[in-house]
Design a protein around this motif. Sequence first.
Motif, PDB file in Angstrom:
ATOM      1  N   GLY A  76       0.342  -4.278  -5.234  1.00 37.24           N
ATOM      2  CA  GLY A  76      -0.041  -3.886  -3.941  1.00 37.24           C
ATOM      3  C   GLY A  76       0.143  -2.300  -3.818  1.00 37.24           C
ATOM      4  N   SER A 104       0.821  -1.283   0.061  1.00 39.62           N
ATOM      5  CA  SER A 104       0.034   0.035  -0.109  1.00 39.62           C
ATOM      6  C   SER A 104       0.878   1.197  -0.067  1.00 39.62           C
ATOM      7  N   GLN A 141      -0.285   1.905  -4.324  1.00 40.80           N
ATOM      8  CA  GLN A 141      -1.342   2.702  -4.606  1.00 40.80           C
ATOM      9  C   GLN A 141      -0.989   3.975  -5.107  1.00 40.80           C
ATOM     10  N   LYS A 151       2.145   4.600  -1.679  1.00 39.82           N
ATOM     11  CA  LYS A 151       1.898   5.180  -2.573  1.00 39.82           C
ATOM     12  C   LYS A 151       2.790   5.914  -3.468  1.00 39.82           C
TER      13      LYS A 151
END
Length: 588
Positions: free
Chosen positions: A118, A90, A120, A92
Amino acid sequence: MESVRSLRALLLLSRQRLTVSYMRARCCSKLANSSATNDKSRTADEVKRKLSAAPSFQEFLRAASARGTSDGEHPENNSYLPEDVEMGRSRKVYFETYGCQMNVNDTDIAWSILQRRGYQRTLDLNEADVVLLVTCSVREKAEQTIWNRLQQLTAMKKKRLKTHTPMKIGILGCMAERLKTELLEQEKLVDVLAGPDAYRDLPRLLTVADGGHQASNVLLSLEETYADVMPVHHAPQGYSAFVSIMRGCDNMCSYCIVPFTRGRERSRPVRSILEEIRMLSDQGVKEVTLLGQNVNSYRDTSEQQFCGSDLTKLSQGFKTVYRTRQGGLRFSDLLDSVSQIDPDMRIRFTSPHPKDFPDEVLHLIAERRNICKQIHLPAQSGSTQVLKAMRRGYTREAYLGLVENVKRIIPEVSLSSDFISGFCGETEDDHQQTLSLIREVGYNVGFLFAYSMRKKTHAYHRLQDDVPAEVKQQRLVECISVFREKAATVNGALVGSTQLVLVEGESKRSATDLCGRTDGNMKVIFPKEDVAVETSESNTAPIIAGDYVLVKILSSNSQSLRGRALIHSSLRDTVAHYEVNTWRQTPT
């Protein structure tokens, strides 16, 4: 490991060949004197027969390559790190994209790969854990922009080092391949480098960077097309998309860095391209642009039935630095198939080379309503002498002959072009020939630049950058002036006509206006207001991005058209299907 074992077997096989050769020499010298020698000879012949049936070195390499790929697809994880270690967890990612449309498509490909692991995506730089710059090396100014941006990002990164998630900075694309030593070792401004053919390796590279090390993969490939990677498209409002059909370039123009940063030409299989475009059609995308460094040299030989003996056809009077190629599905075949997927989807392509416009491509463009009647014909210069130094493969006369042929087959065509001012050895007379070519052809859109020498190119090694910088700029200004003067005349001829416009959204200069583009790729600005849905009814509806509308052109300049929307429309129901004469009477 399998490849290593195969290589060891091959080396052992080579030793056996040497032994057999030695045995055969000895046997030949004593053949008449020893029956034992006859036995050895028979043994040697038997071994030789078996060796002749064994695979050659080239076949071994092809087999090893086939084990690593299947139907052009590459394994997602081929590194030494466990797959779960390479997960994004997750984190970014923030992308900044510079340069051509190919870089926009590369961004979509890189994001698709990272999203699977995975990561973002964020549009806010301040919350990014990873910042990736997709870069361009075509001109010096483009690279300088990246250097300046890296200084800003490095300062931002230092302020965040005390946090639990220190920022990682990566350079992707052409600049990564060209300036790897400067970026990693000298300036030490980046954590990750990934060349245009190494985006599959991004998860591993970022994992290595998380461990406090710099990570780099800038290897170029002869096969990579990302055919099995479905890009995550981020088009405005979802109305248009770029689809890469081929990568690399073999033309070796003397000024161009692209063959050295993006490698040799290789084309994506037709079936993969059609699958992506069908998906985009299902999503409601109204316009697709086919992309490639030399998009119309497309040639798919991925399947046996495509590998015929037909020679590639070039535009009349054009030649290449490489040998004429045989077989494969050509650009006209692909364009034919793509245009049949969705009659209400516009098809464009960029960037082509003038040499790859045989008549069958031009006739197809003329016949299909959804293939835009806009062609990019990069001339680069109007002087045959300069064109020869550029290694463009044509003369001024051949280029003008192509333009005449294009206008004959596609009378309503809109033309655009590229020009370089101040190339090596360019004289004032050469410059004047370029100005006269611009006036003679009449383009709607142009991309003009002063020449900047790039390392690795033919010009860097063989020619002298002898036109002073101030002269380059002066000639560039003159070219732009003549270009705009002629474009104003060409665009002025459209005043009073009714054009089918694909709406892009609000005008950048006024929230009360909308903007869109014609079939000929001209920008049109018109008031934001509700218009009729059907000619026979009085009901109206607002215009939104992605709509087709008929717009009456009321005025023009060198860069855009202005008009008023008349009615919602579609490619299936073009101007020819309406009684547009009634709309021409609409009060202005």
